[in-house]
Design a protein around this motif. Structure first.
Motif, PDB file in Angstrom:
ATOM      1  N   ASN A 195     -13.216  55.361  82.332  1.00 29.82           N
ATOM      2  CA  ASN A 195     -13.263  56.488  83.211  1.00 29.82           C
ATOM      3  C   ASN A 195     -14.358  57.336  82.758  1.00 29.82           C
ATOM      4  O   ASN A 195     -14.204  58.257  81.811  1.00 29.82           O
ATOM      5  CB  ASN A 195     -11.889  57.317  82.849  1.00 29.82           C
ATOM      6  CG  ASN A 195     -12.050  58.478  84.437  1.00 29.82           C
ATOM      7  OD1 ASN A 195     -12.925  58.845  84.579  1.00 29.82           O
ATOM      8  ND2 ASN A 195     -10.646  58.947  84.515  1.00 29.82           N
ATOM      9  N   PRO A 196     -15.849  57.068  83.224  1.00 29.94           N
ATOM     10  CA  PRO A 196     -16.696  57.778  82.850  1.00 29.94           C
ATOM     11  C   PRO A 196     -16.643  59.306  82.985  1.00 29.94           C
ATOM     12  O   PRO A 196     -17.102  60.061  82.097  1.00 29.94           O
ATOM     13  CB  PRO A 196     -18.079  57.321  83.704  1.00 29.94           C
ATOM     14  CG  PRO A 196     -17.521  56.080  84.018  1.00 29.94           C
ATOM     15  CD  PRO A 196     -15.881  56.202  84.313  1.00 29.94           C
ATOM     16  N   ALA A 197     -15.849  59.937  83.999  1.00 30.00           N
ATOM     17  CA  ALA A 197     -15.744  61.172  84.342  1.00 30.00           C
ATOM     18  C   ALA A 197     -15.144  61.867  83.001  1.00 30.00           C
ATOM     19  O   ALA A 197     -15.058  63.162  82.728  1.00 30.00           O
ATOM     20  CB  ALA A 197     -15.057  61.629  85.375  1.00 30.00           C
ATOM     21  N   THR A 198     -14.022  61.448  82.256  1.00 27.23           N
ATOM     22  CA  THR A 198     -13.229  61.794  81.234  1.00 27.23           C
ATOM     23  C   THR A 198     -13.519  61.241  79.780  1.00 27.23           C
ATOM     24  O   THR A 198     -12.984  61.939  79.056  1.00 27.23           O
ATOM     25  CB  THR A 198     -11.743  61.946  81.942  1.00 27.23           C
ATOM     26  OG1 THR A 198     -11.442  60.734  81.773  1.00 27.23           O
ATOM     27  CG2 THR A 198     -11.718  62.673  82.979  1.00 27.23           C
ATOM     28  N   GLY A 199     -14.097  60.058  79.909  1.00 26.40           N
ATOM     29  CA  GLY A 199     -14.069  59.192  78.519  1.00 26.40           C
ATOM     30  C   GLY A 199     -14.718  60.017  77.322  1.00 26.40           C
ATOM     31  O   GLY A 199     -16.003  60.530  77.811  1.00 26.40           O
ATOM     32  N   SER A 200     -14.015  60.613  76.508  1.00 24.28           N
ATOM     33  CA  SER A 200     -14.471  61.330  75.521  1.00 24.28           C
ATOM     34  C   SER A 200     -14.048  60.974  74.080  1.00 24.28           C
ATOM     35  O   SER A 200     -13.153  59.993  74.090  1.00 24.28           O
ATOM     36  CB  SER A 200     -14.237  62.533  75.589  1.00 24.28           C
ATOM     37  OG  SER A 200     -14.264  63.421  76.979  1.00 24.28           O
ATOM     38  N   GLY A 259     -17.522  63.111  80.346  1.00 26.54           N
ATOM     39  CA  GLY A 259     -16.965  63.311  79.223  1.00 26.54           C
ATOM     40  C   GLY A 259     -17.785  63.731  78.066  1.00 26.54           C
ATOM     41  O   GLY A 259     -19.060  63.667  78.374  1.00 26.54           O
ATOM     42  N   LYS A 260     -17.420  63.829  76.910  1.00 25.72           N
ATOM     43  CA  LYS A 260     -18.304  64.321  75.686  1.00 25.72           C
ATOM     44  C   LYS A 260     -17.918  63.737  74.361  1.00 25.72           C
ATOM     45  O   LYS A 260     -16.976  63.126  74.439  1.00 25.72           O
ATOM     46  CB  LYS A 260     -17.849  65.768  75.525  1.00 25.72           C
ATOM     47  CG  LYS A 260     -16.600  66.347  74.944  1.00 25.72           C
ATOM     48  CD  LYS A 260     -16.384  67.741  74.951  1.00 25.72           C
ATOM     49  CE  LYS A 260     -15.137  68.306  74.627  1.00 25.72           C
ATOM     50  NZ  LYS A 260     -15.003  69.696  74.364  1.00 25.72           N
ATOM     51  N   ASN A 261     -18.772  63.793  73.371  1.00 23.10           N
ATOM     52  CA  ASN A 261     -18.332  63.270  72.174  1.00 23.10           C
ATOM     53  C   ASN A 261     -18.368  61.902  72.093  1.00 23.10           C
ATOM     54  O   ASN A 261     -17.400  61.212  71.996  1.00 23.10           O
ATOM     55  CB  ASN A 261     -17.056  63.871  71.605  1.00 23.10           C
ATOM     56  CG  ASN A 261     -17.221  65.399  71.254  1.00 23.10           C
ATOM     57  OD1 ASN A 261     -17.975  66.134  71.404  1.00 23.10           O
ATOM     58  ND2 ASN A 261     -15.801  65.948  71.220  1.00 23.10           N
ATOM     59  N   ARG A 262     -19.872  61.238  72.403  1.00 23.20           N
ATOM     60  CA  ARG A 262     -19.942  59.621  72.477  1.00 23.20           C
ATOM     61  C   ARG A 262     -20.902  59.394  71.281  1.00 23.20           C
ATOM     62  O   ARG A 262     -21.975  60.155  71.082  1.00 23.20           O
ATOM     63  CB  ARG A 262     -20.395  59.272  73.968  1.00 23.20           C
ATOM     64  CG  ARG A 262     -19.047  59.770  74.855  1.00 23.20           C
ATOM     65  CD  ARG A 262     -19.704  59.398  76.297  1.00 23.20           C
ATOM     66  NE  ARG A 262     -18.846  59.695  77.466  1.00 23.20           N
ATOM     67  CZ  ARG A 262     -19.012  59.651  78.879  1.00 23.20           C
ATOM     68  NH1 ARG A 262     -19.963  59.357  79.214  1.00 23.20           N
ATOM     69  NH2 ARG A 262     -17.934  60.040  79.598  1.00 23.20           N
ATOM     70  N   SER A 278     -23.502  62.102  78.131  1.00 17.49           N
ATOM     71  CA  SER A 278     -22.621  62.807  77.577  1.00 17.49           C
ATOM     72  C   SER A 278     -22.741  64.522  78.055  1.00 17.49           C
ATOM     73  O   SER A 278     -23.653  64.686  77.993  1.00 17.49           O
ATOM     74  CB  SER A 278     -22.388  62.848  75.984  1.00 17.49           C
ATOM     75  OG  SER A 278     -21.336  63.474  75.611  1.00 17.49           O
ATOM     76  N   SER A 279     -21.749  64.925  78.400  1.00 15.04           N
ATOM     77  CA  SER A 279     -21.714  66.325  78.954  1.00 15.04           C
ATOM     78  C   SER A 279     -22.176  67.261  77.885  1.00 15.04           C
ATOM     79  O   SER A 279     -22.950  68.166  78.172  1.00 15.04           O
ATOM     80  CB  SER A 279     -20.426  66.837  79.611  1.00 15.04           C
ATOM     81  OG  SER A 279     -19.461  66.981  78.650  1.00 15.04           O
TER      82      SER A 279
END
Length: 590
Positions: A196-201, A226-229, A271-272
């Motif tokens: 899930n690219p929108a939430t994957g963190s 998402g963030k922290n990748r 990543s956001s």
């Protein structure tokens, strides 16, 4: 002498070599209590332990068992601690599952099982002990999951050739077939992606040798991300994938034709906030390359043209894309991107460090962001590569481009420092001319922003540093770089800081070009008449000049103060003229 033999079958025990403990005794020297003799035999190790007199069998067995347990345990430390980023320590490194302990018909099934367990626990690490793991399909990472292999044994710097990893992921090889419709693309070219690219963190890949797979951490279609990748310590080989637009039936291409996708990077991550791509190695591949006969393209007159020997070149691909995004209009037109108009192009926390990227073509590193750090990377491209088509559809000529460049820089407040790069132009189809590329570190006016409070320091390369017609510069330090152009690198200055577009002038403020060494060409700065507070100081030349007349020149068209430079024949202070104004002046002379 008694021997205890332990069958350590499976990939998860490291070799134990010459371990020792000290026995008690007043004034007596240390004695060997046991030693390990490791014998490698196709992923199986036999460890022999020699019994020493006066030490009990029970003690030896207990010590051996505890040692093997310690060796088998997955690593649980933060592998990115050296980068001093607070967010990496918050990932669930302590919660790890050994994939070899999972049940499943194949590696794909075992990974699915491990991910499901970790997802129920809020995330963690799937650990791959040393060995080779075959995957049939792309891997879809769940939120909070990190894939991790055994840390490198010996050399730990991925920029060095001796860097090796023991945990190998292999994806299917593409089997080329020059008949009928050819082998379907979806039989190979797999990837590690996000479920899930929108939430994957809090997710990523660490210390894995990946063959025939690329890493693609996307964002959702609406830009949600998402963030922290992170991608740390990996090796990626044979990473290019097939262009979905080839074959192109509209120009009559044959159904079996294949070409590498120009925009398909080996590592492409968004990543956001908070993205780390560090200490990865993209070495020379080539073992999966194949060549095609009777490959149809269109020539400069849009007529069909067949070529023999067109390669599917796995190293002709971008290396690393980090939040790589289009920030504005096409080159020379604008509008320029801002955080308000293109928020996904000005994300914070992007760090790209200590990577090694080999390629035969395309951009080695491309990024966008606000405050991006891109430093200490090594970039090497191949010399004298024949590129009969750069798009897979069109015949190349001297005016073509494959976008061979060290870096594509976008955004504000970036720091690009201590990178070492060699970039070369490819030969066009006729082998008479090089195609039009071979840039160094480049912030160009194409889908980009202006330059604001940015840094280029300590870089070493054979192609120019270019701030190319950016429609505005306010704050730039260019210091301590060593730029010595290859003899086929083109005619632009070695350091090219240009705010003005083709016909329009824009201000250049607060630029310092100091303590650099240039070879082959000189230094240029330009801007509108309002340009101010610019300095060109203490720069020097090295080797012969390739400029017209064989002289090094500093071109100052931004009201810069110029002092204490060495080896330059002159300073050209003539006013900047746009293309149309120059043509008018030339006509007037005639």
């Amino acid at each position: 002498m008694d021997l205890f033999l332990i069958d350590a079958a499976g990939p998860f025990f490291r070799d134990l070599s010459r371990k020792r403990i000290k026995t008690a005794g007043s004034g007596s020297p240390s004695r060997w209590v046991w030693r390990a003799l490791s014998m490698n035999a196709t992923r199986q190790r036999m460890l022999a332990y020699e019994r020493i007199p006066n030490v009990s069998t029970a003690f030896c067995a207990m010590f051996l068992f505890s040692s093997l347990l310690a060796v088998a345990a997955p690593p649980n430390e933060d592998p990115a601690v050296v980068y001093n980023l607070p967010w990496t320590s918050k990932l669930a490194w302590q919660n790890a599952i050994d994939i070899t302990a999972e049940k499943g018909a194949d590696t794909d099934a075992k990974l699915a099982s491990a991910q499901a367990k970790l997802a129920d626990q809020g995330g963690g690490v799937v650990f791959f002990p040393a060995g080779t793991y075959q995957f049939k399909q792309s891997i879809k990472l769940k939120d909070g999951i990190v894939l991790r292999g055994v840390p490198p044994d010996g050399e730990t710097d991925a920029r060095n050739e001796a860097y090796r990893l023991g945990s190998v992921l292999e994806f299917p090889k593409y089997q080329f077939n020059a008949s009928g419709d050819g082998t379907p693309i979806d039989t190979a070219f797999k990837a590690i992606v996000l479920e899930n690219p929108a939430t994957g963190s809090n997710t990523g890949v660490v210390d894995l040798d990946i063959n025939r797979g690329h890493i693609l951490f996307k964002q959702a279609e609406d830009g949600t991300c998402g963030k922290n990748r992170l991608v740390v310590g990996c090796i990626l080989r044979n990473t290019a994938f097939a262009d979905p637009g080839v074959p192109d039936a509209s120009i009559g291409q044959k159904p079996w034709q294949r070409h590498t996708w120009r925009f398909g990077a080996a590592i492409d991550a968004k990543s956001s906030e908070n993205l780390l791509i560090a200490n990865n190695r993209l070495p020379k591949s080539g073992d999966d390359d194949f060549k095609m006969r009777n490959y149809l393209v269109q020539d400069q007159k849009k007529q069909p043209f067949e070529i023999d020997g067109v390669p599917f070149d796995y190293d002709n691909r971008p290396g690393i894309y980090a939040n790589h995004a289009s920030l504005g209009g096409p080159g020379g037109n604008g509008p320029d991107g801002t955080p308000e108009t293109h928020p996904d192009g000005f994300r914070k926390g992007v760090v790209i460090r200590h990577n090694y990227i080999y390629s035969t073509g395309r951009c080695a590193i491309g990024f966008s962001g606000d405050g991006t750090v891109c430093s200490d990377n090594v970039i090497r491209s191949a010399k004298d590569v024949w590129r009969p088509t750069a798009t897979g559809r069109d015949l190349t000529s001297g005016s073509s481009t494959n976008d061979n460049r060290a870096m594509e820089i976008r955004g504000w407040r970036w720091t690009v420092s201590n990178n070492d790069y060699e970039v070369y132009r490819n030969w066009a189809f006729d082998r008479k001319y090089y195609i039009n590329d071979g840039e160094g570190l480049m912030h160009e006016d194409h889908s980009n922003s202006t330059v604001k409070d940015s840094v280029l320091t300590g870089n070493k390369g054979n192609a120019y540093l270019s701030i190319y017609k950016t429609a505005g510069i306010d704050g730039l330090l260019v210091e301590g770089n060593d730029i010595r152009l290859a003899d086929n690198a083109g005619t632009l200055p070695a350091i090219f800081v240009a705010s003005n577009r083709t016909n329009d002038a824009f201000p250049t403020h607060n630029v310092k070009i100091i303590n650099n060494t240039v070879g082959g060409q000189g230094i240029l700065i330009d801007g509108s008449q309002e340009s101010s507070n610019n300095l060109i100081k203490s720069n020097k030349t090295a080797g012969p000049s390739y400029a017209k007349g064989g002289k090094y020149v500093i071109t100052n068209q931004a009201n810069a103060k110029v002092e204490d430079n060495h080896g330059f024949a002159k300073v050209d202070d003539s006013p900047w003229l746009g293309q149309e104004a120059r043509k008018a002046a030339e006509r007037k002379k005639k």
